[in-house]
Each structure stands twice: as structure tokens, then as C-alpha cells.
Design an enzyme around this catalytic site. Structure first.
Site, mmCIF file in Angstrom:
data_model
loop_
_atom_site.group_PDB
_atom_site.id
_atom_site.type_symbol
_atom_site.label_atom_id
_atom_site.label_comp_id
_atom_site.label_asym_id
_atom_site.label_seq_id
_atom_site.Cartn_x
_atom_site.Cartn_y
_atom_site.Cartn_z
ATOM 1 N N LYS A 54 35.960 32.376 29.235
ATOM 2 C CA LYS A 54 34.937 31.832 30.141
ATOM 3 C C LYS A 54 35.594 31.304 31.412
ATOM 4 O O LYS A 54 35.107 31.536 32.514
ATOM 5 C CB LYS A 54 34.145 30.715 29.441
ATOM 6 C CG LYS A 54 33.106 31.252 28.456
ATOM 7 C CD LYS A 54 32.532 30.156 27.571
ATOM 8 C CE LYS A 54 31.664 30.786 26.478
ATOM 9 N NZ LYS A 54 31.293 29.853 25.416
ATOM 10 N N GLN A 98 31.071 23.889 23.854
ATOM 11 C CA GLN A 98 31.339 24.993 22.929
ATOM 12 C C GLN A 98 30.997 24.585 21.499
ATOM 13 O O GLN A 98 31.396 23.524 21.031
ATOM 14 C CB GLN A 98 32.824 25.401 23.032
ATOM 15 C CG GLN A 98 33.202 26.630 22.239
ATOM 16 C CD GLN A 98 32.564 27.920 22.737
ATOM 17 O OE1 GLN A 98 32.294 28.080 23.913
ATOM 18 N NE2 GLN A 98 32.318 28.837 21.825
ATOM 19 N N ASP A 121 23.488 27.093 28.672
ATOM 20 C CA ASP A 121 23.315 27.751 27.369
ATOM 21 C C ASP A 121 21.830 27.914 27.021
ATOM 22 O O ASP A 121 21.486 28.697 26.137
ATOM 23 C CB ASP A 121 23.942 26.893 26.260
ATOM 24 C CG ASP A 121 25.325 27.366 25.850
ATOM 25 O OD1 ASP A 121 25.587 28.575 25.917
ATOM 26 O OD2 ASP A 121 26.128 26.504 25.442
#
Ligand code: GUN
Length: 296
Positions: A54, A98, A121
Site C-alpha cells: 500500500k 489494517q 475502507d
């Protein structure tokens, strides 16, 4: 029939190039650089690889990447304080924590502490509700990537029968909402669905997100259907490590009209859509027009 292979790797490269162009224009015209903050708690090896990828992709498209690595024993209070700091930071437009988090941390509490406008997200309960009611939201990256590939392949999805196998909050449920938003007739199936084979054979669009290696064989596929394989399963075959999807590729490809491979299908789209969401969040935060084709 031999299925057309939907090349997610090439598609994702196109999305990243589109994001990079928009980022360059934002910098030149407005002096704004989109910023993504990624928080990793602990040492989970798979998570470390994801976070590294990422970071590299974020830099590659010209955005700022802010990495926060916290010890596995980090307290909830400490993590929540970091999120509050990132929420208040105007140079941070997207925040990603995460998952999975270590067991002593409450994931729901942590995710719901993120400013929904920065929740790239799309996991915050507000974004889940906005998506479910057809309002503008941040959309989870993997289902957004699947939707982009489906729109590209079919044009309009209106009236198509879509079956999503899997009911996770990260993929199955938002995928179903997105397909409904594009006027598909949607069924959410799962490992306990009765006669799953027959249900799947009714699908013009079959999305496999069940987390079981090669469970969906050609017998589940309607001739000519489009098969999207979200699964990423590491297995051992003939003494060798292998990456396979939730779809048994050879048998499904023999029946389907189009199919995504594993690797090189949905996987690369997830990070591309994370970058697209960060750009979208940055544009919204600054009252600028959203990039076309990169949102639901
Ligand atoms: N872990 C595995 N997939 C994801 C994802 O899409 N987002 C976050 N935050 N964590 C993950």
C-alpha cells in the site's frame, strides 16, 4: 465455451494511472497533495506485506503516505488517540487501520472512531448505512474493484441475476449492495445455502467470496456467466505452495463467458481502489469535483 479472461492486473494499472493523473492535476491547480495514513498494529506477516505494498503504491501515484506501526501490545486508548490525531490532521485525507487487529483490541470500536469522511475502507458504520440506503459514501475497496470490472465488461448491469457467495462485511454484503444499486436482481448465498450449486447456476454474474479454496467448480456456473473470484487462498499441491481462488479455474473457465484469474484478477484492484477512494476523500474534503469512473 472458453471464457474471456478479465485482466485485473492491467485494469488496476489503468485505475492507478488515472489516479496519478488526477493527483498531478490537484497539485498543479490547487496545491493539494492527497494523503493516506495506514496504521499497522503488531507483526502479522501477511498484514506487513499488504501495508508495504500500500505504501509503495501510494507513493507511486504521487500521494503522501503516512505509516504508523504500533507494537502488538498497544492499548486501545493509545490507538484511539492516534486515530483522533489523524482525524484532526488536514494533510490526512484517508485513514486505514489494517485488519485483523490483535485480540485485545475491539475492531468495531476502532473502525468506528475513524472520521467517516476519511474511512477509505468504507467499514465505518455510517458508510455501511449510507451505502445500504443508496447515499454517497466511502465504498469498500474490493467490492468497488469488482463493480468497476463488471461495468467495464458489461456496460449496464441492469436486470442481470447476480449471486454473491459469501456474507462478510468486507466483501459479500457491500458487493450485494453495489450490485443492487446497479439494478441487478441480487441473491446473497453462503456456505449453508441449500442447493448452492443450483442457486449459483441461476447467476448471470457470480461473485465468489466464501474463503474456501476452489469450492466453486464449473458445475456451479451458468453457461456464458461472468465469474468474479475474490478468493485468495494459499494451499499446498504436489508439495508446492500455490495461490488459488474460491473458484476452480479450469472447470469454471470452460463454462463461463468471462472470468477473473487468481492471481491477477480482483487482487490488484483492491489497492487501486484504495488509492481511488483516497483521491475521492481528498476531493470531497476540499469541495472539488470527484474523479469520474472511480466511485460507485
Ligand atoms: N485486511 C485484509 N483486507 C483488508 C482491507 O481491505 N482493509 C483493511 N483495513 N484490512 C484488511
Amino acid at each position: 465455451m472458453t471464457a474471456k479472461v478479465i485482466d485485473g492486473k492491467a485494469f488496476a494499472a489503468g485505475v492507478r494511472a488515472q489516479v496519478a493523473d488526477a493527483v498531478a492535476k490537484l497539485k498543479a491547480d490547487n496545491g493539494i497533495v492527497p494523503g493516506l495514513a495506514v496504521v499497522l498494529v503488531g507483526e502479522d506477516p501477511a498484514s506487513k506485506v499488504y501495508v508495504k505494498n500500500k505504501h509503495a503504491s501510494t507513493i507511486e501515484v504521487g500521494m503522501n503516505s503516512f505509516e504508523h506501526r504500533l507494537d502488538a501490545s498497544t492499548s486501545e486508548a493509545h490507538l484511539l488517540a492516534l486515530i483522533a490525531q489523524l482525524n484532526a490532521d488536514p494533510t490526512v485525507h484517508g485513514i486505514l487501520v489494517q485488519l485483523p487487529l490483535p485480540g485485545h483490541l475491539n475492531s468495531d470500536l476502532v473502525i468506528n472512531a475513524i472520521d467517516p469522511a476519511k474511512d477509505v475502507d468504507g467499514f465505518h458504520i455510517s458508510n455501511v448505512g449510507l451505502l445500504g440506503t443508496g447515499q454517497k459514501s466511502m465504498v469498500p475497496c474490493t467490492p468497488l474493484g469488482c463493480l468497476m470490472m463488471l461495468r467495464d465488461h458489461h456496460g449496464s448491469l441492469a436486470g442481470m441475476n447476480a449471486v454473491v457467495v459469501g456474507r462478510s462485511n468486507i466483501v459479500g454484503k457491500p458487493m450485494a449492495q453495489l450490485l443492487l444499486g446497479d439494478s441487478c436482481t441480487v441473491t446473497i448465498a453462503h456456505s449453508r445455502t441449500k442447493d448452492l450449486e443450483a442457486v449459483c447456476r441461476g447467476a448471470d454474474i457470480l461473485v465468489a467470496a466464501v474463503g474456501r479454496p476452489e469450492m466453486i467448480t464449473g458445475a456451479y456456473v451458468k453457461p456464458g456467466a461472468t465469474v468474479i473470484d475474490v478468493g485468495i487462498n494459499r494451499i499446498e499441491r504436489d508439495g508446492k505452495a500455490k495461490l488459488v481462488g474460491d473458484v476452480q479455474y479450469e472447470s469454471a473457465a470452460a463454462v463461463a463467458g468471462a472470468i477473473t484469474p487468481v492471481p491477477g484478477g480482483v487482487g490488484p484492484m483492491t489497492i487501486a481502489c484504495l488509492l481511488a477512494n483516497t483521491l475521492t476523500a481528498c476531493c470531497r474534503a476540499n469541495g472539488l469535483a470527484e474523479p469520474k469512473g472511480l466511485t460507485a
